[in-house]
Design an enzyme around this catalytic site. Sequence first.
Site, PDB file in Angstrom:
ATOM      1  N   ASP A 102     -38.953  -0.730 -23.034  1.00 46.50           N
ATOM      2  CA  ASP A 102     -38.981   0.561 -23.710  1.00 46.50           C
ATOM      3  C   ASP A 102     -39.298   1.579 -22.621  1.00 46.50           C
ATOM      4  OD1 ASP A 102     -39.483   2.903 -25.009  1.00 46.50           O
ATOM      5  OD2 ASP A 102     -40.929   2.076 -26.435  1.00 46.50           O
ATOM      6  N   SER A 107     -26.493  15.320 -18.569  1.00 46.80           N
ATOM      7  CA  SER A 107     -25.404  15.643 -19.498  1.00 46.80           C
ATOM      8  C   SER A 107     -24.880  17.048 -19.240  1.00 46.80           C
ATOM      9  CB  SER A 107     -25.926  15.588 -20.945  1.00 46.80           C
ATOM     10  OG  SER A 107     -24.927  16.019 -21.845  1.00 46.80           O
ATOM     11  N   TYR A 136     -32.396  18.254 -27.385  1.00 52.55           N
ATOM     12  CA  TYR A 136     -31.657  17.287 -26.558  1.00 52.55           C
ATOM     13  C   TYR A 136     -31.137  18.003 -25.306  1.00 52.55           C
ATOM     14  CZ  TYR A 136     -27.944  14.259 -24.851  1.00 52.55           C
ATOM     15  OH  TYR A 136     -27.145  13.488 -24.031  1.00 52.55           O
ATOM     16  N   LYS A 181     -32.061  17.348 -21.136  1.00 48.70           N
ATOM     17  CA  LYS A 181     -31.119  17.059 -20.056  1.00 48.70           C
ATOM     18  C   LYS A 181     -31.215  18.113 -18.946  1.00 48.70           C
ATOM     19  CE  LYS A 181     -29.563  13.226 -21.723  1.00 48.70           C
ATOM     20  NZ  LYS A 181     -29.788  11.939 -21.038  1.00 48.70           N
TER      21      LYS A 181
HETATM   22  N1  LIG Z   1     -22.068   9.553 -25.241  1.00 46.32           N
HETATM   23  C1  LIG Z   1     -22.083  10.826 -24.910  1.00 46.32           C
HETATM   24  O1  LIG Z   1     -21.315  11.629 -25.455  1.00 46.32           O
HETATM   25  C2  LIG Z   1     -23.033  11.312 -23.845  1.00 46.32           C
HETATM   26  C3  LIG Z   1     -22.742  12.550 -23.213  1.00 46.32           C
HETATM   27  C4  LIG Z   1     -23.597  12.997 -22.218  1.00 46.32           C
HETATM   28  C5  LIG Z   1     -24.681  12.242 -21.836  1.00 46.32           C
HETATM   29  N2  LIG Z   1     -24.953  11.053 -22.467  1.00 46.32           N
HETATM   30  C6  LIG Z   1     -26.111  10.289 -22.014  1.00 46.32           C
HETATM   31  O2  LIG Z   1     -25.684   9.033 -21.542  1.00 46.32           O
HETATM   32  C7  LIG Z   1     -26.747   8.092 -21.684  1.00 46.32           C
HETATM   33  C8  LIG Z   1     -26.218   6.833 -22.349  1.00 46.32           C
HETATM   34  O3  LIG Z   1     -25.771   7.178 -23.646  1.00 46.32           O
HETATM   35  P1  LIG Z   1     -24.650   6.369 -24.445  1.00 46.32           P
HETATM   36  O4  LIG Z   1     -23.737   7.385 -25.000  1.00 46.32           O
HETATM   37  O5  LIG Z   1     -24.125   5.280 -23.613  1.00 46.32           O
HETATM   38  O6  LIG Z   1     -25.535   5.841 -25.675  1.00 46.32           O
HETATM   39  P2  LIG Z   1     -25.681   4.387 -26.357  1.00 46.32           P
HETATM   40  O7  LIG Z   1     -26.451   4.642 -27.590  1.00 46.32           O
HETATM   41  O8  LIG Z   1     -24.371   3.696 -26.406  1.00 46.32           O
HETATM   42  O9  LIG Z   1     -26.584   3.597 -25.297  1.00 46.32           O
HETATM   43  C9  LIG Z   1     -27.918   3.942 -25.057  1.00 46.32           C
HETATM   44  C10 LIG Z   1     -28.668   2.666 -24.746  1.00 46.32           C
HETATM   45  O10 LIG Z   1     -30.033   3.028 -24.499  1.00 46.32           O
HETATM   46  C11 LIG Z   1     -30.864   2.091 -25.151  1.00 46.32           C
HETATM   47  N3  LIG Z   1     -32.171   2.690 -25.437  1.00 46.32           N
HETATM   48  C12 LIG Z   1     -32.467   3.635 -26.367  1.00 46.32           C
HETATM   49  N4  LIG Z   1     -33.785   3.896 -26.339  1.00 46.32           N
HETATM   50  C13 LIG Z   1     -34.322   3.119 -25.368  1.00 46.32           C
HETATM   51  C14 LIG Z   1     -35.631   2.949 -24.875  1.00 46.32           C
HETATM   52  N5  LIG Z   1     -36.672   3.627 -25.387  1.00 46.32           N
HETATM   53  N6  LIG Z   1     -35.832   2.065 -23.875  1.00 46.32           N
HETATM   54  C15 LIG Z   1     -34.792   1.360 -23.362  1.00 46.32           C
HETATM   55  N7  LIG Z   1     -33.537   1.479 -23.791  1.00 46.32           N
HETATM   56  C16 LIG Z   1     -33.295   2.359 -24.782  1.00 46.32           C
HETATM   57  C17 LIG Z   1     -30.111   1.709 -26.436  1.00 46.32           C
HETATM   58  O11 LIG Z   1     -30.568   0.478 -26.958  1.00 46.32           O
HETATM   59  C18 LIG Z   1     -28.676   1.667 -25.929  1.00 46.32           C
HETATM   60  O12 LIG Z   1     -28.337   0.373 -25.468  1.00 46.32           O
HETATM   61  C19 LIG Z   1     -27.846   8.800 -22.480  1.00 46.32           C
HETATM   62  O13 LIG Z   1     -28.848   9.248 -21.591  1.00 46.32           O
HETATM   63  C20 LIG Z   1     -27.120   9.974 -23.100  1.00 46.32           C
HETATM   64  O14 LIG Z   1     -27.980  11.041 -23.374  1.00 46.32           O
HETATM   65  C21 LIG Z   1     -24.134  10.573 -23.462  1.00 46.32           C
END
Ligand SMILES: NC(=O)c1ccc[n+]([C@@H]2O[C@H](COP(=O)([O-])OP(=O)(O)OC[C@H]3O[C@@H](n4cnc5c(N)ncnc54)[C@H](O)[C@@H]3O)[C@@H](O)[C@H]2O)c1
Length: 248
Positions: free
Chosen positions: A59, A139, A152, A156
């Site tokens: 976590d 992001s 959010y 970022k």
């Molecule tokens: N998907 C998008 O559109 C997008 C755009 C810009 C930035 N992001 C960023 O990219 C990163 C990854 O996002 P994603 O879209 O792959 O999301 P996702 O939900 O597919 O993956 C996120 C992962 O983080 C894990 N997680 C959540 N809380 C946690 C914790 N407390 N400790 C350990 N693991 C934890 C989840 O179990 C999951 O496997 C994030 O930081 C997100 O903010 C995503």
Amino acid sequence: MRLEGKNAIVTGGASGFGAGIAKKFAAEGARVMVADINAEGAAALAEELGNGAVGQAVDVSNDGSVSSMAAHAIMAFGRVDILVNNAGVTHLPAPLDEISEEDFDRVLAVNVKSVYLTARHLVPHMKANKAGAILNVASTAGVSPRPRLSWYNASKGWMITATKSMAVELAPLGVRVNAINPVAGETPLLKSFMGEDTPEVRAKFLSTIPIGRFSTPEDMGNAACFLCSDEASMITGVAMEVDGGRCI
Ligand SMILES: NC(=O)c1ccc[n+]([C@@H]2O[C@H](COP(=O)([O-])OP(=O)(O)OC[C@H]3O[C@@H](n4cnc5c(N)ncnc54)[C@H](O)[C@@H]3O)[C@@H](O)[C@H]2O)c1
């Protein structure tokens, strides 16, 4: 094999962008710790990756948990060369004054405090090695925020400033710190950003991306691989958009 001989931790590595980054790193020769609160997902991906990959429950918002992740990585790999702070969460889109304190605290703990905690437990190791590459997954939200995702977005923005601040302080010590700024991507988190996954909302999001498609975990894997490899040895403190032109 651009990461041959490197050992990497990818937080949030069980899903989405983190999984894309872990797969690319392993394909380029790195040994990867897939670290995720979803322990089963992390273990399953580690097995799929092979090449000495390990799954680790963590976590990232909890000091004891991050401490034990760092200790396990150092024990399993001997040294950690690359840390990707990718785990992240969002609140659902809503007017900024209506977002609950609970949601605010959760977003800040996972997106912001985690960067501090991993730094506390892994930067001393990297300083001792006089080498390391840290990549923060921020992001486009931190550069060009959309309404209704305010806290959010702010988390970022914090990550981008933390990246630059860490980079300037750690550069003389051999540790590089960069960020990537993904645009909306095809991951399970996308639905939470959109609020509802309808063709209309998708079209609205897509209309702001000049290249005309959502980003993918492969896009993030490719950018992360470059920034964490020795090819980027002169690059530190950048927050690179991987956004199909969204922030232009
Ligand atoms: N998907 C998008 O559109 C997008 C755009 C810009 C930035 N992001 C960023 O990219 C990163 C990854 O996002 P994603 O879209 O792959 O999301 P996702 O939900 O597919 O993956 C996120 C992962 O983080 C894990 N997680 C959540 N809380 C946690 C914790 N407390 N400790 C350990 N693991 C934890 C989840 O179990 C999951 O496997 C994030 O930081 C997100 O903010 C995503």
